[in-house]
Design an enzyme around this catalytic site. Structure first.
Site, PDB file in Angstrom:
ATOM      1  N   SER A 200       2.361   6.920   5.091  1.00 45.43           N
ATOM      2  CA  SER A 200       2.098   6.182   3.850  1.00 45.43           C
ATOM      3  C   SER A 200       3.415   6.049   3.081  1.00 45.43           C
ATOM      4  O   SER A 200       4.019   7.060   2.710  1.00 45.43           O
ATOM      5  CB  SER A 200       1.078   6.957   3.025  1.00 45.43           C
ATOM      6  OG  SER A 200       0.834   6.285   1.827  1.00 45.43           O
ATOM      7  N   ALA A 201       3.839   4.799   2.844  1.00 47.88           N
ATOM      8  CA  ALA A 201       5.182   4.569   2.304  1.00 47.88           C
ATOM      9  C   ALA A 201       5.417   5.215   0.935  1.00 47.88           C
ATOM     10  O   ALA A 201       6.527   5.649   0.635  1.00 47.88           O
ATOM     11  CB  ALA A 201       5.446   3.062   2.217  1.00 47.88           C
ATOM     12  N   CYS A 327      -5.189  12.862  -5.807  1.00 51.85           N
ATOM     13  CA  CYS A 327      -5.811  11.679  -5.203  1.00 51.85           C
ATOM     14  C   CYS A 327      -7.257  11.496  -5.634  1.00 51.85           C
ATOM     15  O   CYS A 327      -7.979  10.693  -5.086  1.00 51.85           O
ATOM     16  CB  CYS A 327      -5.720  11.754  -3.688  1.00 51.85           C
ATOM     17  SG  CYS A 327      -4.027  11.608  -3.132  1.00 51.85           S
TER      18      CYS A 327
HETATM   19  C1  LIG Z   1      -2.169  14.574   3.403  1.00 53.99           C
HETATM   20  C2  LIG Z   1      -2.585  13.236   2.876  1.00 53.99           C
HETATM   21  N1  LIG Z   1      -3.278  12.402   3.667  1.00 53.99           N
HETATM   22  C3  LIG Z   1      -3.638  11.179   3.260  1.00 53.99           C
HETATM   23  C4  LIG Z   1      -3.344  10.728   1.998  1.00 53.99           C
HETATM   24  C5  LIG Z   1      -3.765   9.363   1.582  1.00 53.99           C
HETATM   25  O1  LIG Z   1      -2.697   8.466   1.617  1.00 53.99           O
HETATM   26  P1  LIG Z   1      -2.750   7.082   0.794  1.00 53.99           P
HETATM   27  O2  LIG Z   1      -2.506   7.415  -0.635  1.00 53.99           O
HETATM   28  O3  LIG Z   1      -1.659   6.249   1.377  1.00 53.99           O
HETATM   29  O4  LIG Z   1      -4.098   6.473   1.060  1.00 53.99           O
HETATM   30  C6  LIG Z   1      -2.637  11.562   1.114  1.00 53.99           C
HETATM   31  C7  LIG Z   1      -2.334  11.158  -0.284  1.00 53.99           C
HETATM   32  O5  LIG Z   1      -2.166  11.975  -1.140  1.00 53.99           O
HETATM   33  C8  LIG Z   1      -2.234  12.836   1.580  1.00 53.99           C
HETATM   34  O6  LIG Z   1      -1.540  13.677   0.795  1.00 53.99           O
END
Ligand SMILES: Cc1ncc(COP(=O)(O)O)c(C=O)c1O
Length: 374
Positions: A200-201, A327
């Protein structure tokens, strides 16, 4: 006073060179990459060049990289497609995975198409490899192992090479959520046998809303998004060319500057730990210090009346950190990772996470300001 950003596991500021690369494409390359005319062809060439940059960084072939909207989509795709298209009926994962993995697993279980087993996690939050081996040996079912390379909340690192060998020996697929490590640690997919991984950029100084999934050539899966023939039929929809260019530029810089950045951030983290524990001996550090991502530091503070306000007080003093994972729409609902490791603890946990832009002066300010908040 300028703010102190210690929340780089949630996201990172976009590198100015990334913005410049994106702006140039935005200005000059408005063609649809699927069009056969000149504008379309030049947009297509830009995307394929970006794919090459990512493939080179991971030592894999360009046909194994598919751009997505980010890590969440990449992880959904790996998990759901391997059940749907590869006949996987059992997934072995861990309770400390990111919600995009855990909630995908819930959806898979609810659909009745596969079952999930959780590997044993030790008291420091590390995966028990012996338990993984035992679980793999206990059934001949087609199995996918899904374990993250670095935990986003406590920083624990998975020995990816070792787990890849365990999976290979057991004939299991291996999905590794590398969202927190992509661009920070070298990954050589020619040497390490992984079925799927994700990037993820915005975690490595690129833009938000763009990422990719690596799908090993041996795994023939069907489209995740139905639509046009984009991403070699795997993900319909006109490509996010600006995001893709930004991702590639950010990746190129992350690879070129990897050692320098890693050294700077590691020594900053060491400095923070030393200063924090010398000033507040009652704090505890979560996770496994011997196997930890240099950018993540999860700290628990003793129970106190002011504890619930700690994050807010830090913010009011110009310091950005996180209560665990950021998140979940900014609402601190409590961390499932800390909750799993310390179910009865009333301590207050803050995740500090660093970038190569941070300084020891900033650490001094944060440690000093914390004094009035505990
Ligand atoms: C370990 C992990 N996986 C997946 C994601 C999700 O990535 P994205 O924000 O690009 O959807 C995150 C985001 O915090 C993460 O820390």
């Amino acid at each position: 006073m300028s703010r102190i950003f210690f929340d780089n596991a949630a996201t990172t500021p976009i590198d100015p060179e990334v913005i410049a690369a994106m702006t140039e494409v935005m200005t000059k390359n408005y063609g649809n990459p699927s069009s056969i005319h000149s504008e379309g062809r030049s947009a297509r060439a830009i995307i394929e060049q970006a794919r090459k940059t990512v493939a080179n960084a991971l030592n894999c072939s360009i046909g194994e990289i598919f751009f997505t909207s980010g890590g969440t989509e990449a992880n959904n795709m790996a998990l759901k497609n391997s059940v749907r298209d590869l006949g996987v009926t059992r997934i072995i994962s861990s309770p400390l995975e990111h919600h995009c993995v855990l909630h995908s697993l819930d959806a898979i279980v609810a659909s009745g198409s596969a079952r999930v087993e959780m590997v044993r996690i030790d008291e420091k939050g590390s995966v028990d490899p012996e338990d993984l081996k035992a679980k793999l040996a206990s059934s001949d079912e087609k199995t996918l192992v899904s374990l993250m390379h670095s935990n986003n909340e406590i920083g624990n690192l998975l020995p990816m090479d070792e787990v890849a060998v365990i999976c290979e020996e057991a004939g299991a697929y291996f999905h590794c959520d590398t969202v927190q490590t992509m661009g920070y640690f070298p990954i050589d997919l020619d040497a390490t046998n992984v079925s799927f991984l994700s990037g993820s950029a915005h975690k490595f100084y690129g833009p938000k809303g763009i990422g990719f999934v690596y799908i090993n050539n041996d795994n023939i899966i069907k489209p995740y998004l139905d639509g046009g023939a984009q991403e070699r039929n795997m993900r319909g929809g006109t490509e996010n060319i600006y995001g893709i260019v930004g991702l590639a530029k950010a990746m190129e810089k992350a690879v070129a500057e990897r050692e320098v950045r890693a050294e700077k951030i590691s020594s900053l983290k060491r400095y923070f730990i030393e200063k924090l524990t010398a000033t507040y001996p009652e704090v505890t550090i979560n996770g496994n210090p011997d196997q930890s991502h240099f950018k993540v530091l999860s700290v628990s503070f003793p129970e106190s009346d002011k504890g619930d306000l700690l994050l807010m007080n830090l913010d009011l003093h110009g310091i950005s950190a996180s209560g665990g994972s950021a998140c979940s729409s900014g609402i601190d609902v409590g961390s499932h990772v800390i909750g799993h490791l310390h179910p009865d603890s009333k301590r207050h946990t803050i995740r500090f996470s660093f970038s190569h832009h941070n300084t020891t002066d900033e650490v001094d300010v944060v440690v000093e300001k914390l004094g009035g908040m505990l």
